[in-house]
Design a protein around this motif. Structure first.
Motif, PDB file in Angstrom:
ATOM      1  N   SER A  25       0.956  -1.030   0.016  1.00 44.17           N
ATOM      2  CA  SER A  25       0.002  -0.023  -0.085  1.00 44.17           C
ATOM      3  C   SER A  25       0.993   1.124   0.038  1.00 44.17           C
ATOM      4  O   SER A  25       1.941   1.290   0.570  1.00 44.17           O
ATOM      5  CB  SER A  25      -0.891  -0.018   1.157  1.00 44.17           C
ATOM      6  OG  SER A  25      -1.702   1.112   1.169  1.00 44.17           O
ATOM      7  N   SER A  26       0.352   2.202  -0.851  1.00 40.17           N
ATOM      8  CA  SER A  26       1.212   3.500  -0.820  1.00 40.17           C
ATOM      9  C   SER A  26       0.301   4.751  -0.742  1.00 40.17           C
ATOM     10  O   SER A  26      -0.379   5.123  -1.985  1.00 40.17           O
ATOM     11  CB  SER A  26       2.097   3.336  -2.249  1.00 40.17           C
ATOM     12  OG  SER A  26       2.787   4.766  -2.465  1.00 40.17           O
ATOM     13  N   GLY A  27       0.113   5.197   0.430  1.00 35.49           N
ATOM     14  CA  GLY A  27      -0.888   6.503   0.739  1.00 35.49           C
ATOM     15  C   GLY A  27      -2.273   5.751   0.224  1.00 35.49           C
ATOM     16  O   GLY A  27      -3.082   5.103   1.139  1.00 35.49           O
ATOM     17  N   LYS A  28      -2.834   6.653  -0.763  1.00 37.81           N
ATOM     18  CA  LYS A  28      -4.230   6.166  -1.218  1.00 37.81           C
ATOM     19  C   LYS A  28      -4.496   5.348  -2.267  1.00 37.81           C
ATOM     20  O   LYS A  28      -5.613   5.046  -2.849  1.00 37.81           O
ATOM     21  CB  LYS A  28      -4.907   7.403  -1.357  1.00 37.81           C
ATOM     22  CG  LYS A  28      -4.908   8.643  -0.373  1.00 37.81           C
ATOM     23  CD  LYS A  28      -5.664   9.752  -0.650  1.00 37.81           C
ATOM     24  CE  LYS A  28      -5.476  10.756   0.263  1.00 37.81           C
ATOM     25  NZ  LYS A  28      -6.363  12.324  -0.021  1.00 37.81           N
ATOM     26  N   ILE A  29      -3.403   4.474  -2.382  1.00 36.15           N
ATOM     27  CA  ILE A  29      -3.665   3.203  -3.396  1.00 36.15           C
ATOM     28  C   ILE A  29      -3.006   2.093  -3.071  1.00 36.15           C
ATOM     29  O   ILE A  29      -2.010   2.035  -2.229  1.00 36.15           O
ATOM     30  CB  ILE A  29      -2.846   3.995  -4.912  1.00 36.15           C
ATOM     31  CG1 ILE A  29      -3.175   2.625  -5.993  1.00 36.15           C
ATOM     32  CG2 ILE A  29      -1.471   4.157  -4.556  1.00 36.15           C
ATOM     33  CD1 ILE A  29      -2.941   3.299  -7.232  1.00 36.15           C
ATOM     34  N   ALA A  30      -3.507   0.912  -3.246  1.00 34.92           N
ATOM     35  CA  ALA A  30      -3.053  -0.340  -2.764  1.00 34.92           C
ATOM     36  C   ALA A  30      -2.789  -1.109  -4.156  1.00 34.92           C
ATOM     37  O   ALA A  30      -3.643  -1.257  -4.943  1.00 34.92           O
ATOM     38  CB  ALA A  30      -4.042  -1.071  -1.734  1.00 34.92           C
ATOM     39  N   THR A  53     -15.483   1.663   4.435  1.00 34.45           N
ATOM     40  CA  THR A  53     -15.485   0.425   4.843  1.00 34.45           C
ATOM     41  C   THR A  53     -14.427  -0.649   4.015  1.00 34.45           C
ATOM     42  O   THR A  53     -13.888  -1.446   4.800  1.00 34.45           O
ATOM     43  CB  THR A  53     -16.779  -0.069   5.075  1.00 34.45           C
ATOM     44  OG1 THR A  53     -17.795   0.642   5.811  1.00 34.45           O
ATOM     45  CG2 THR A  53     -16.817  -1.619   5.718  1.00 34.45           C
ATOM     46  N   MET A  54     -14.821  -0.611   2.629  1.00 27.21           N
ATOM     47  CA  MET A  54     -14.048  -1.302   1.773  1.00 27.21           C
ATOM     48  C   MET A  54     -12.375  -1.143   1.884  1.00 27.21           C
ATOM     49  O   MET A  54     -11.652  -1.992   1.908  1.00 27.21           O
ATOM     50  CB  MET A  54     -14.419  -1.534   0.376  1.00 27.21           C
ATOM     51  CG  MET A  54     -14.183  -2.624  -0.568  1.00 27.21           C
ATOM     52  SD  MET A  54     -15.100  -2.568  -2.084  1.00 27.21           S
ATOM     53  CE  MET A  54     -16.601  -3.211  -1.784  1.00 27.21           C
ATOM     54  N   TRP A  55     -12.545   0.246   1.929  1.00 27.50           N
ATOM     55  CA  TRP A  55     -10.925   0.645   1.948  1.00 27.50           C
ATOM     56  C   TRP A  55     -10.287   0.214   3.269  1.00 27.50           C
ATOM     57  O   TRP A  55      -9.077  -0.439   3.419  1.00 27.50           O
ATOM     58  CB  TRP A  55     -10.782   2.118   1.911  1.00 27.50           C
ATOM     59  CG  TRP A  55      -9.210   2.694   1.967  1.00 27.50           C
ATOM     60  CD1 TRP A  55      -8.719   3.398   2.873  1.00 27.50           C
ATOM     61  CD2 TRP A  55      -8.547   2.508   1.014  1.00 27.50           C
ATOM     62  NE1 TRP A  55      -7.491   3.337   2.642  1.00 27.50           N
ATOM     63  CE2 TRP A  55      -6.944   3.024   1.322  1.00 27.50           C
ATOM     64  CE3 TRP A  55      -8.192   1.754  -0.398  1.00 27.50           C
ATOM     65  CZ2 TRP A  55      -5.927   3.307   0.683  1.00 27.50           C
ATOM     66  CZ3 TRP A  55      -7.142   1.538  -1.020  1.00 27.50           C
ATOM     67  CH2 TRP A  55      -5.925   2.316  -0.398  1.00 27.50           C
ATOM     68  N   GLU A  56     -10.976   0.111   4.303  1.00 28.70           N
ATOM     69  CA  GLU A  56     -10.511  -0.397   5.708  1.00 28.70           C
ATOM     70  C   GLU A  56     -10.166  -1.823   5.634  1.00 28.70           C
ATOM     71  O   GLU A  56      -9.131  -2.363   6.120  1.00 28.70           O
ATOM     72  CB  GLU A  56     -11.606  -0.062   6.904  1.00 28.70           C
ATOM     73  CG  GLU A  56     -11.585   1.538   7.109  1.00 28.70           C
ATOM     74  CD  GLU A  56     -12.512   1.831   8.273  1.00 28.70           C
ATOM     75  OE1 GLU A  56     -13.156   0.977   8.678  1.00 28.70           O
ATOM     76  OE2 GLU A  56     -12.774   3.086   8.748  1.00 28.70           O
ATOM     77  N   GLU A  57     -11.029  -2.406   5.071  1.00 29.77           N
ATOM     78  CA  GLU A  57     -10.853  -3.867   4.868  1.00 29.77           C
ATOM     79  C   GLU A  57      -9.572  -4.279   4.162  1.00 29.77           C
ATOM     80  O   GLU A  57      -9.065  -5.357   4.466  1.00 29.77           O
ATOM     81  CB  GLU A  57     -11.906  -4.608   4.279  1.00 29.77           C
ATOM     82  CG  GLU A  57     -12.161  -6.166   4.393  1.00 29.77           C
ATOM     83  CD  GLU A  57     -13.417  -6.804   4.255  1.00 29.77           C
ATOM     84  OE1 GLU A  57     -13.914  -6.545   2.543  1.00 29.77           O
ATOM     85  OE2 GLU A  57     -14.025  -7.216   5.019  1.00 29.77           O
ATOM     86  N   VAL A  58      -9.308  -3.488   3.230  1.00 32.58           N
ATOM     87  CA  VAL A  58      -8.143  -3.714   2.323  1.00 32.58           C
ATOM     88  C   VAL A  58      -6.959  -3.549   3.196  1.00 32.58           C
ATOM     89  O   VAL A  58      -5.911  -4.229   2.915  1.00 32.58           O
ATOM     90  CB  VAL A  58      -8.234  -2.623   1.018  1.00 32.58           C
ATOM     91  CG1 VAL A  58      -6.782  -2.809   0.288  1.00 32.58           C
ATOM     92  CG2 VAL A  58      -9.042  -3.035  -0.047  1.00 32.58           C
ATOM     93  N   GLN A  59      -6.841  -2.714   4.018  1.00 39.32           N
ATOM     94  CA  GLN A  59      -5.646  -2.385   4.950  1.00 39.32           C
ATOM     95  C   GLN A  59      -5.316  -3.636   5.780  1.00 39.32           C
ATOM     96  O   GLN A  59      -4.124  -3.674   6.077  1.00 39.32           O
ATOM     97  CB  GLN A  59      -5.770  -1.268   5.578  1.00 39.32           C
ATOM     98  CG  GLN A  59      -6.124   0.296   4.835  1.00 39.32           C
ATOM     99  CD  GLN A  59      -5.123   0.275   3.736  1.00 39.32           C
ATOM    100  OE1 GLN A  59      -4.145   0.398   4.150  1.00 39.32           O
ATOM    101  NE2 GLN A  59      -5.781   0.528   2.529  1.00 39.32           N
ATOM    102  N   GLY A  60      -6.527  -4.347   5.785  1.00 36.37           N
ATOM    103  CA  GLY A  60      -6.174  -5.622   6.771  1.00 36.37           C
ATOM    104  C   GLY A  60      -5.870  -6.882   6.037  1.00 36.37           C
ATOM    105  O   GLY A  60      -5.724  -8.028   6.719  1.00 36.37           O
ATOM    106  N   ILE A  61      -6.012  -6.756   4.564  1.00 37.86           N
ATOM    107  CA  ILE A  61      -5.503  -7.987   3.960  1.00 37.86           C
ATOM    108  C   ILE A  61      -4.376  -8.589   4.254  1.00 37.86           C
ATOM    109  O   ILE A  61      -3.181  -7.798   4.352  1.00 37.86           O
ATOM    110  CB  ILE A  61      -6.020  -7.706   2.573  1.00 37.86           C
ATOM    111  CG1 ILE A  61      -7.362  -7.551   2.233  1.00 37.86           C
ATOM    112  CG2 ILE A  61      -5.469  -8.946   1.544  1.00 37.86           C
ATOM    113  CD1 ILE A  61      -7.569  -7.227   0.828  1.00 37.86           C
TER     114      ILE A  61
END
Length: 375
Positions: A25-30, A53-61
């Motif tokens: 992840s780099s800032g506002k893009i994963a 909500t989906m962006w938060e879930e992405v951070q935990g993948i």
């Protein structure tokens, strides 16, 4: 939808299911690298394109999580012919625990202990893809040449070669049975029913070794055919190897690139192959510093030297009778040699095929068995 089919859907919205090979992840893009069994693809997730909500879930993948991804197929801006996914939705089916094989160098002992997980790595995936192409190519070639597949037993009552150590097991109350080292004897019997036959299966050698020349367990193709002489045997082997190499180059360009394999050497494998008698090979090796003597088998260094300046495999034929099997036909031009050949691969990979014309004279075959004190 499978990753291998995406090139036909450029600009379309698709849904993929698979596993996270890697994520950063780099800032506002994963960036999620997805694997689905058929290949790998980069999936780009922009924070602005998905819900909070989906962006938060992405951070935990985590690596190896199973996911379902929906997005638009687009061609990579700097790599023509390569595609990626602009993600609009992602569903985490299962969040994986910490993956034990991290993104760093690991030793072979550790990786072999984790082999069931190591299979997921890109290089191991690519090796299995190439191996599958080789197997399918062998089947296709032999089918076109009129062969049928015969499955020979894995448990056998004896060895087809008198010198190889075998794994033994108790066979009920009938004594010992052995794990097969070759289906050859069964195939030779099947010739007289089917003409051209082959098998492809596991074989076993009870030799503790980690070299390429001695494997405890491996898969081998044996083939037998009727009314074919020594020269015809070599010609069929040439066509087989040329066909397999061409199929791998055709079907596995991406995998070979991933494995950092230069395909130019494979593209040069064209029949006819070089041929030299065992005596000629010995003379050549001696002139290049080998200590091999007349009548000796070839060592790994000898095989490498024989093909060092060759773009194609090399047949070493007409071997000394004393170091080859009793069933090989005697050379009519040299009673001390047999009409057998080993095919030596280029680039130092050594022998890949061993074969011969079989002795068909009953009296001579019996004489050879008696000479070697075979029951």
């Amino acid at each position: 939808m499978k990753i291998t089919a995406l090139s036909n859907h450029n600009g379309e919205i698709v849904t993929l299911q698979g596993w996270v090979q890697n994520i950063r992840s780099s800032g506002k893009i994963a960036f999620v690298q997805l694997r689905d069994g058929t290949g790998f693809i980069q999936c780009i997730i922009e924070q602005s394109a998905v819900s909070e909500t989906m962006w938060e879930e992405v951070q935990g993948i985590t690596q190896e999580s199973s996911v379902q991804i929906t997005g638009t197929v687009s061609e990579h801006p700097k790599k023509p012919g390569e595609f990626e996914i602009q993600v609009t939705a992602i569903d985490v089916i299962h969040r994986a625990a910490e993956f034990p094989i991290s993104n760093k160098e690991h030793g072979p002992e550790f990786l072999l202990d984790q082999r069931h997980l190591w299979l997921r790595s890109k290089k191991q995936w690519a090796i299995q893809q190439v191996r599958n192409t080789v197997i399918q190519a062998i089947y296709a070639f032999l089918d076109a040449e009129g062969f049928i597949k015969i499955d020979s037993p894995i448990l056998t009552p004896t060895s087809c070669e008198g010198t190889t150590t075998l794994f033994s097991t108790e066979y009920f109350d009938q004594g010992s049975a052995y794990l097969s080292q070759s289906g050859q004897l069964y195939l030779e019997a099947a010739i007289f029913a089917q003409g051209r036959v082959f098998d492809f299966g596991p074989v076993f050698r009870a030799e503790k070794s980690k070299t390429r020349r001695h494997l405890t367990e491996f898969w081998m193709m044996d083939a037998e055919m009727e009314f074919v002489d020594h020269v015809g045997n070599m010609e069929l082997q040439e066509r087989l190897i040329e066909y397999v190499a061409a199929r791998v180059v055709e079907k596995n360009a991406a995998e070979l690139n991933l494995l950092e394999r230069d395909i130019t050497a494979l593209q040069k494998i064209k029949a006819p192959f070089k041929r030299m008698t065992h005596a000629e090979a010995v003379a050549f090796l001696q002139s290049n510093g080998s200590d091999i003597a007349a009548g000796d088998d070839l060592g790994a260094d000898d095989e490498t030297m024989l093909t060092a300046d060759s773009d194609v495999p090399v047949f070493v034929e007409k071997w000394p009778k004393a170091i080859k099997s009793f069933y090989m036909k005697t050379d009519p031009d040299d009673v001390d040699s047999v009409l057998g050949a080993d095919l030596i691969a280029t680039e130092g990979f050594g022998e890949i095929i061993g074969g011969s014309e079989r002795e068909t004279d009953y009296a001579l075959l019996l004489e050879r068995m008696q000479e070697e004190q075979l029951p």
